[in-house]
Design a protein around this motif. Structure first.
Motif, PDB file in Angstrom:
ATOM      1  N   LYS A 120       0.832  -1.207   0.000  1.00 62.31           N
ATOM      2  CA  LYS A 120       0.000   0.000   0.000  1.00 62.31           C
ATOM      3  C   LYS A 120       0.865   1.253   0.000  1.00 62.31           C
ATOM      4  O   LYS A 120       0.580   2.228  -0.716  1.00 62.31           O
ATOM      5  N   PHE A 121       1.936   1.200   0.821  1.00 65.10           N
ATOM      6  CA  PHE A 121       2.839   2.349   0.885  1.00 65.10           C
ATOM      7  C   PHE A 121       3.497   2.610  -0.470  1.00 65.10           C
ATOM      8  O   PHE A 121       3.602   3.759  -0.919  1.00 65.10           O
ATOM      9  N   GLU A 126       3.844   5.570  -5.400  1.00 67.51           N
ATOM     10  CA  GLU A 126       3.791   5.635  -6.865  1.00 67.51           C
ATOM     11  C   GLU A 126       2.764   6.663  -7.320  1.00 67.51           C
ATOM     12  O   GLU A 126       3.005   7.445  -8.250  1.00 67.51           O
ATOM     13  N   ALA A 127       1.588   6.658  -6.638  1.00 69.81           N
ATOM     14  CA  ALA A 127       0.568   7.648  -6.995  1.00 69.81           C
ATOM     15  C   ALA A 127       1.065   9.061  -6.705  1.00 69.81           C
ATOM     16  O   ALA A 127       0.869   9.991  -7.515  1.00 69.81           O
ATOM     17  N   LYS A 128       1.734   9.216  -5.537  1.00 72.86           N
ATOM     18  CA  LYS A 128       2.286  10.534  -5.210  1.00 72.86           C
ATOM     19  C   LYS A 128       3.335  10.956  -6.225  1.00 72.86           C
ATOM     20  O   LYS A 128       3.395  12.115  -6.640  1.00 72.86           O
ATOM     21  N   ARG A 129       4.181   9.961  -6.630  1.00 71.63           N
ATOM     22  CA  ARG A 129       5.211  10.285  -7.619  1.00 71.63           C
ATOM     23  C   ARG A 129       4.583  10.698  -8.942  1.00 71.63           C
ATOM     24  O   ARG A 129       5.025  11.655  -9.592  1.00 71.63           O
ATOM     25  N   HIS A 130       3.513   9.943  -9.332  1.00 74.02           N
ATOM     26  CA  HIS A 130       2.831  10.291 -10.583  1.00 74.02           C
ATOM     27  C   HIS A 130       2.220  11.691 -10.496  1.00 74.02           C
ATOM     28  O   HIS A 130       2.344  12.498 -11.434  1.00 74.02           O
ATOM     29  N   ARG A 131       1.567  11.974  -9.348  1.00 74.10           N
ATOM     30  CA  ARG A 131       0.990  13.310  -9.179  1.00 74.10           C
ATOM     31  C   ARG A 131       2.073  14.379  -9.163  1.00 74.10           C
ATOM     32  O   ARG A 131       1.919  15.458  -9.757  1.00 74.10           O
TER      33      ARG A 131
END
Length: 385
Positions: A120-121, A126-131
């Motif tokens: 999950k982390f 990954e989502a934070k990096r994409h954003r």
């Protein structure tokens, strides 16, 4: 399979004590009582055992069967004690293993939970990096656009400063004329200034305004044309590349078409040669057919039969049939003549053979008569002798 444990014997058990009678002597009963006063010689005294059975077993002396049983019983008790100790150890090991298994299961569950949390982390990171990347790209594009705007504004500022300097120089240049005009206005009367100043100055101002507007429009048009020229210059290498690619494709197609043209020319040449050869063959065939027709006509004239009608109305097949029939008739007549000639020659050969036979018979008869006469003469001579 459960084993029945033997009862544990304690050292205070009376069964483990060996009771032995306290005999003073070992003598025979048959002896008299007087001998009791003698010296005790050669008497075997049996010792009295007062020690515990375990002590006796440890001493290792020659014991009786009961003592051996007690010894085995003690060994069995010791083995039972060791077995109980081993069972306790085994039970303790099983308990420790169960405890370790439970601890391992707990740790495995904890590691699974940690792995899920870590996944999950990682997904959140990954989502934070994409954003963050998207925001970075947007910010970078915004910075680039702002930088371009700043560059455009600085360029405009430079142009305005240059224009300001030009206008400043122009104002300094025209300052003399302004002073001159102001001085002339000072010398003019007030009536002239009130009546005719507006009529003379306003057309010039309006003309200046129209000229400034047209100048501004021309500058805007010039800017648009410059932008169009820049766009055309940007598109020029792409158009050149497209033109070169199209040129290469056209050259390729042209080479393919030229190769096809050459192959078609070769095929046409071969077809022309074949046509000429066929025409020559046709001419030769026509000549041969003409010669054959002339030969058939000549043969028909030579082998004419009146049964077929006039020669001019006949076709080639009837002429050939007529020639065939004529040749067959000639062959038949020739065959008959040959047969007649062969039959005549056979008759002449037969007559010659008969004549030869007659001559031979006459000769044989003469020889026979000569032989007979000679034999008679020889016989007569023999008789005479």
């Amino acid at each position: 399979m459960t084993t029945s444990s033997l009862p544990v014997l304690e050292s205070s058990d009376p069964r483990l004590k060996l009771t032995v009678e306290n005999r003073i002597r070992n003598i025979f009963v048959t002896q008299s009582q007087d001998t009791s006063k003698r010296k005790e010689e050669n008497v075997n005294h049996i010792p009295v055992v007062t020690e515990t059975p375990s002590r006796v077993l440890e001493a290792g002396v020659n014991t009786l069967q009961k003592t051996l049983v007690l010894k085995k019983q003690a060994e069995l008790d010791e083995v039972d004690q060791q077995l109980t100790l081993k069972r306790r150890e085994f039970k303790n090991c099983v308990e420790t293993l169960a405890r370790r298994r439970s601890e391992l299961e707990i740790r495995q569950h904890q590691t699974e939970e940690r792995a899920i949390k870590f996944e999950k982390f990682v997904a959140e990171n990954e989502a934070k990096r994409h954003r963050a990347l998207t925001t970075y790209e947007a910010a970078r594009e915004l910075n680039i656009s702002k930088q371009r705007g700043i560059e455009d504004l600085t360029e405009q500022l430079k142009q305005l400063r240059a224009r300001h300097e030009v206008l400043k120089e122009r104002m300094a240049k025209y300052k003399i004329y302004e002073d001159y005009l102001m001085k002339t206005l000072d010398y003019l009367p007030n009536i002239y200034l009130d009546n005719g100043s507006e009529s003379l100055v306003m057309p010039i101002i309006r003309r200046h305004e129209t000229l400034s507007i047209t100048h501004r429009e021309l500058l805007q048009r010039l800017g648009r044309l410059e932008e169009e020229v820049e766009q055309g210059q940007r598109h020029l290498p792409i158009m050149k590349q497209d033109h070169s690619i199209k040129k290469l494709m056209a050259n390729k197609e042209l080479s393919e078409l030229q190769s096809e043209l050459e192959t078609l020319k070769e095929k046409n040449k071969k077809a022309e040669v074949n046509l000429l050869m066929e025409q020559g063959l046709c001419r030769e065939k026509v000549k041969e057919v003409g010669c054959l027709l002339m030969a058939i006509n000549n043969l028909a004239e030579q082998c004419y039969l009146a049964a077929y009608g006039p020669l001019e109305n006949m076709n080639m097949l009837t002429m050939m049939d007529m020639v065939k029939e004529y040749i067959l008739d000639k062959a038949d007549t020739e065959r008959r003549v040959r047969r007649l000639m062969e039959s005549g020659s056979a008759m002449t050969s037969k007559t010659a053979l008969t004549e030869k036979r007659e001559k031979g018979s006459m000769k044989s008869i003469g020889s026979k008569t000569q032989i007979k006469s000679s034999s008679k003469v020889s016989r007569k001579s023999e008789t005479m002798s």
